[in-house]
Scaffold this motif. Sequence first.
Motif, PDB file in Angstrom:
ATOM      1  N   ALA A  53       0.815  -1.217   0.000  1.00 14.29           N
ATOM      2  CA  ALA A  53       0.000   0.000   0.000  1.00 14.29           C
ATOM      3  C   ALA A  53       0.848   1.268   0.000  1.00 14.29           C
ATOM      4  O   ALA A  53       0.386   2.345  -0.394  1.00 14.29           O
ATOM      5  N   ASP A  54       2.111   1.137   0.430  1.00 13.87           N
ATOM      6  CA  ASP A  54       3.018   2.291   0.456  1.00 13.87           C
ATOM      7  C   ASP A  54       3.880   2.396  -0.792  1.00 13.87           C
ATOM      8  O   ASP A  54       4.688   3.321  -0.911  1.00 13.87           O
ATOM      9  N   GLY A  55       3.734   1.426  -1.705  1.00 13.54           N
ATOM     10  CA  GLY A  55       4.481   1.491  -2.956  1.00 13.54           C
ATOM     11  C   GLY A  55       5.368   0.301  -3.247  1.00 13.54           C
ATOM     12  O   GLY A  55       5.919   0.187  -4.348  1.00 13.54           O
ATOM     13  N   LEU A  56       5.562  -0.607  -2.287  1.00 14.08           N
ATOM     14  CA  LEU A  56       6.356  -1.811  -2.535  1.00 14.08           C
ATOM     15  C   LEU A  56       5.648  -2.700  -3.550  1.00 14.08           C
ATOM     16  O   LEU A  56       4.415  -2.692  -3.646  1.00 14.08           O
ATOM     17  N   ASN A  57       6.417  -3.500  -4.283  1.00 14.68           N
ATOM     18  CA  ASN A  57       5.784  -4.422  -5.228  1.00 14.68           C
ATOM     19  C   ASN A  57       5.470  -5.771  -4.585  1.00 14.68           C
ATOM     20  O   ASN A  57       4.842  -6.626  -5.208  1.00 14.68           O
ATOM     21  N   SER A  58       5.909  -5.969  -3.362  1.00 15.49           N
ATOM     22  CA  SER A  58       5.635  -7.205  -2.631  1.00 15.49           C
ATOM     23  C   SER A  58       5.847  -6.958  -1.147  1.00 15.49           C
ATOM     24  O   SER A  58       6.675  -6.122  -0.770  1.00 15.49           O
ATOM     25  N   ASN A  59       5.133  -7.696  -0.321  1.00 21.58           N
ATOM     26  CA  ASN A  59       5.333  -7.607   1.125  1.00 21.58           C
ATOM     27  C   ASN A  59       6.383  -8.591   1.624  1.00 21.58           C
ATOM     28  O   ASN A  59       6.645  -8.658   2.827  1.00 21.58           O
ATOM     29  N   SER A  60       6.984  -9.355   0.702  1.00 20.34           N
ATOM     30  CA  SER A  60       8.033 -10.304   1.082  1.00 20.34           C
ATOM     31  C   SER A  60       9.378  -9.790   0.589  1.00 20.34           C
ATOM     32  O   SER A  60       9.608  -9.701  -0.629  1.00 20.34           O
TER      33      SER A  60
END
Length: 354
Positions: free
Chosen positions: A86-93
Amino acid sequence: MKKKFLQMQFFTFLTILLFGTACNGPVKEDLPKEKEHPKLIKTIGNPRYGSINCSMQDKAGNLWFGTTENGLYKYDGKSFRQFLVADGLNSNSINDILEDKDGKIWIGTKDGVCLYDGKTFAKIQITLPKNLPPNKNKFYQTHSVSDIMQDKAGKLWFVTIDGVYVYDGKTFTLFLINEAANGFLTSNDKVERILEDNAGNIWFGGRTNEGVYRYDGKSITNLKLKDLFQDGPKPKAHNWGWPQLQDEDGNIWFSNWGGAYRYDGKSFTIFTLSGGVMRIIEDKKGNLWLGGDGGLRRYDGKSFSRFTTKDGLATPWLWSILEDKTGNIWIGTRETGLYLYDGKTFITYSEFKH
């Protein structure tokens, strides 16, 4: 007389009041409560799943921690800030974090690369060669980036599931060694770690390769661990190595499921440990810290000291080790656990909340 009697009563009452206060001590409710240190809060997924995979301290002194499923955390010494898709990353991993020479932060994720300039995240696209064969492993159908390194010349190296790529600031180039269509170190070779030594040689290693590889800027040399042990050939089991670091004496250290390996430029010395070694760092005092599924170990050049759950770690599975600028050791574990070792005790810096 009456006035004198009243004065005596007053002083007697005052004495009793003061004595009672001294005996009972101050009222606890009036004292400020001790502030608990901040914690990295895990909010996504099962509390038993996931890890802190990587860590870094930037030039400003902030600590960064990359996790499985819970994104990226920044710790400024006062509080943790979590960054997610939600902050702009393409993945949470998150698999790896690197601050480049310009102060920009590169994040290797399960789905590629992100660049953080201090304000926003930009998704970086690595264009794959058209003739690159598809990865046939059904468990790796993403563009995962496992390791990032900046060499002495300033070029960035990205170890991905689709091969190793070199970035010169403008374009990504697949790392080619010969005239073959796909070059060297494609997705099927599964290189996972990369290291540049003091002489500028670049080392590669991964679980499906035989031995380790050294690139001197012109050619590749394959060093097979089983052929270069000090005391003769060893069994074929785990004949691969992750390049980890070069110590202050110039030795290159590798690790795998069987333990740690030290290369002095001529031969390998094996350090057989109970369990695999996922991470090795060298602290300011010259001690090596090794973490894996057998807990945490400290090597002073002569012997190993072992730290396990009995010393305060909730799990023996360690994935990340970092020494900060003040000399504290930060440990990232399975179950998204974060611990600080101050030289005496392990302090928990993580928590799970629904």
